[in-house]
Write an enzyme that holds these catalytic residues in place. Structure first.
Site, PDB file in Angstrom:
ATOM      1  N   PRO A 175       0.822  -1.212   0.000  1.00 21.41           N
ATOM      2  CA  PRO A 175       0.000   0.000   0.000  1.00 21.41           C
ATOM      3  C   PRO A 175       0.854   1.260   0.000  1.00 21.41           C
ATOM      4  O   PRO A 175       1.897   1.313   0.661  1.00 21.41           O
ATOM      5  CB  PRO A 175      -0.799  -0.124   1.302  1.00 21.41           C
ATOM      6  CG  PRO A 175      -0.804  -1.577   1.620  1.00 21.41           C
ATOM      7  CD  PRO A 175       0.504  -2.105   1.115  1.00 21.41           C
ATOM      8  N   GLU A 176       0.419   2.266  -0.735  1.00 22.00           N
ATOM      9  CA  GLU A 176       1.156   3.525  -0.770  1.00 22.00           C
ATOM     10  C   GLU A 176       0.612   4.468   0.307  1.00 22.00           C
ATOM     11  O   GLU A 176      -0.369   4.172   0.984  1.00 22.00           O
ATOM     12  CB  GLU A 176       1.082   4.121  -2.169  1.00 22.00           C
ATOM     13  CG  GLU A 176       1.578   3.117  -3.216  1.00 22.00           C
ATOM     14  CD  GLU A 176       2.062   3.729  -4.507  1.00 22.00           C
ATOM     15  OE1 GLU A 176       2.425   4.909  -4.540  1.00 22.00           O
ATOM     16  OE2 GLU A 176       2.104   2.986  -5.513  1.00 22.00           O
ATOM     17  N   LYS A 202       4.370   5.298   4.838  1.00 15.91           N
ATOM     18  CA  LYS A 202       3.675   4.012   4.844  1.00 15.91           C
ATOM     19  C   LYS A 202       3.553   3.434   6.249  1.00 15.91           C
ATOM     20  O   LYS A 202       3.342   2.237   6.416  1.00 15.91           O
ATOM     21  CB  LYS A 202       4.416   3.032   3.932  1.00 15.91           C
ATOM     22  CG  LYS A 202       4.499   3.501   2.479  1.00 15.91           C
ATOM     23  CD  LYS A 202       5.255   2.517   1.611  1.00 15.91           C
ATOM     24  CE  LYS A 202       5.359   3.031   0.181  1.00 15.91           C
ATOM     25  NZ  LYS A 202       6.052   2.074  -0.707  1.00 15.91           N
ATOM     26  N   ARG A 256      11.690  -2.795  -8.047  1.00 16.54           N
ATOM     27  CA  ARG A 256      10.284  -2.835  -8.447  1.00 16.54           C
ATOM     28  C   ARG A 256      10.178  -2.555  -9.933  1.00 16.54           C
ATOM     29  O   ARG A 256      11.027  -1.863 -10.514  1.00 16.54           O
ATOM     30  CB  ARG A 256       9.462  -1.788  -7.674  1.00 16.54           C
ATOM     31  CG  ARG A 256       9.483  -1.939  -6.179  1.00 16.54           C
ATOM     32  CD  ARG A 256       8.817  -3.212  -5.687  1.00 16.54           C
ATOM     33  NE  ARG A 256       7.423  -3.285  -6.057  1.00 16.54           N
ATOM     34  CZ  ARG A 256       6.435  -2.713  -5.383  1.00 16.54           C
ATOM     35  NH1 ARG A 256       6.703  -2.001  -4.294  1.00 16.54           N
ATOM     36  NH2 ARG A 256       5.197  -2.838  -5.783  1.00 16.54           N
TER      37      ARG A 256
END
Length: 270
Positions: free
Chosen positions: A2-3, A51, A258
């Protein structure tokens, strides 16, 4: 993972649901030993930075620190005591609503000094109205690392993840591989301002939307995006598909561990 907007929205949901109320606190899984010490206390406020989530309670200076990681999530149900499903690390209940946390990387009770130590490791949060953007800009301006790497470095910008990284770079037509120190001084400030707006909208809607009005499905006569992450995007997870602006095929490459997505035409170095 989740950002940052997800954690800020979660903080608002926890405060709105349980704030100012005594709550039951437990760890059905048994892995959060601090849960029992909070049982019956009033939840005063939940906040977020990047986060990371922090939950404060009355009559104690300690706070619960939560990092969701790749698999963590809270679920809310209108039931004072629903059956435990799966590995519930932390359960909160107000007598009407229950929130269950499953699969976090971290769920721990921290002292004020320990909370400060976590925050000291983090950079500036675009969703923090008191963020020191000049501090983040100074880090970027000194770095030889690609801007695509720097945006994901939580020590510089806290809360930006893979989706916002790809999308904000596309929106500003920036080559993801350009070094931070080679950006024009005002370029990072424009990126930051855009992140403030985009992530703020993400808190409000609960999803990531980054395309401008002229590129919405209705305006372009194209079908809406169908993806687990939701929202309309320019390049994220669109590798091999035509760019919504120029038609060039979107590319992908691993950067900072990523998958980065970008348009080689719209984002070529000038």
């Amino acid at each position: 993972m989740p950002e940052g907007h997800t954690l800020h929205r979660l903080a608002l949901d926890l405060t709105g649901t349980f704030g100012g109320k005594p709550v039951r606190s437990g760890s059905p899984q048994g892995r959060f030993e601090g849960a029992a010490r909070l049982d019956g206390r009033e939840l005063t406020e939940a906040t977020a930075h990047g986060k990371h989530l922090f939950v404060a309670f009355s009559d104690t200076e300690e706070q619960v620190h939560v990092h969701l990681g790749l698999y963590g999530a809270f679920s809310f149900v209108e039931d004072p005591e629903p059956p435990v499903v799966g590995q519930v690390r932390w359960r909160l209940s107000s007598g009407k609503v229950t929130a269950d946390l499953r699969g976090p990387t971290a769920c721990e009770l921290l002292t004020p000094d320990e909370v400060d130590a976590v925050l000291a490791r983090l950079g500036e949060d675009p969703l923090d109205p008191d963020a020191d953007v000049e501090r983040a800009a100074a880090f970027v301006a000194r770095s030889r690392a690609p801007i695509a790497t720097l945006l994901m470095d939580q020590r510089i910008v806290a809360g930006v993840g893979n989706v916002y990284r790809a999308e904000v770079l596309f929106r500003h037509r920036i080559d993801p591989m350009v070094a931070g120190r080679d950006l024009r001084p005002d370029t990072f400030l424009r990126l930051w301002s855009d992140l403030v707006d985009l992530m703020g909208e993400g808190v409000r809607t609960g999803r990531i939307d980054t395309v401008r009005a002229e590129h919405e499905p209705e305006a372009m006569g194209r079908p809406p995006r169908v993806d687990d992450h939701g929202g309309e995007v320019y390049v994220y997870r669109r590798d091999g598909q035509p760019c919504l602006v120029c038609g060039t095929r979107v590319r992908t490459e691993v950067v900072a561990s990523r998958n980065l997505f970008w348009c080689p035409r719209c984002q070529r170095r000038r």
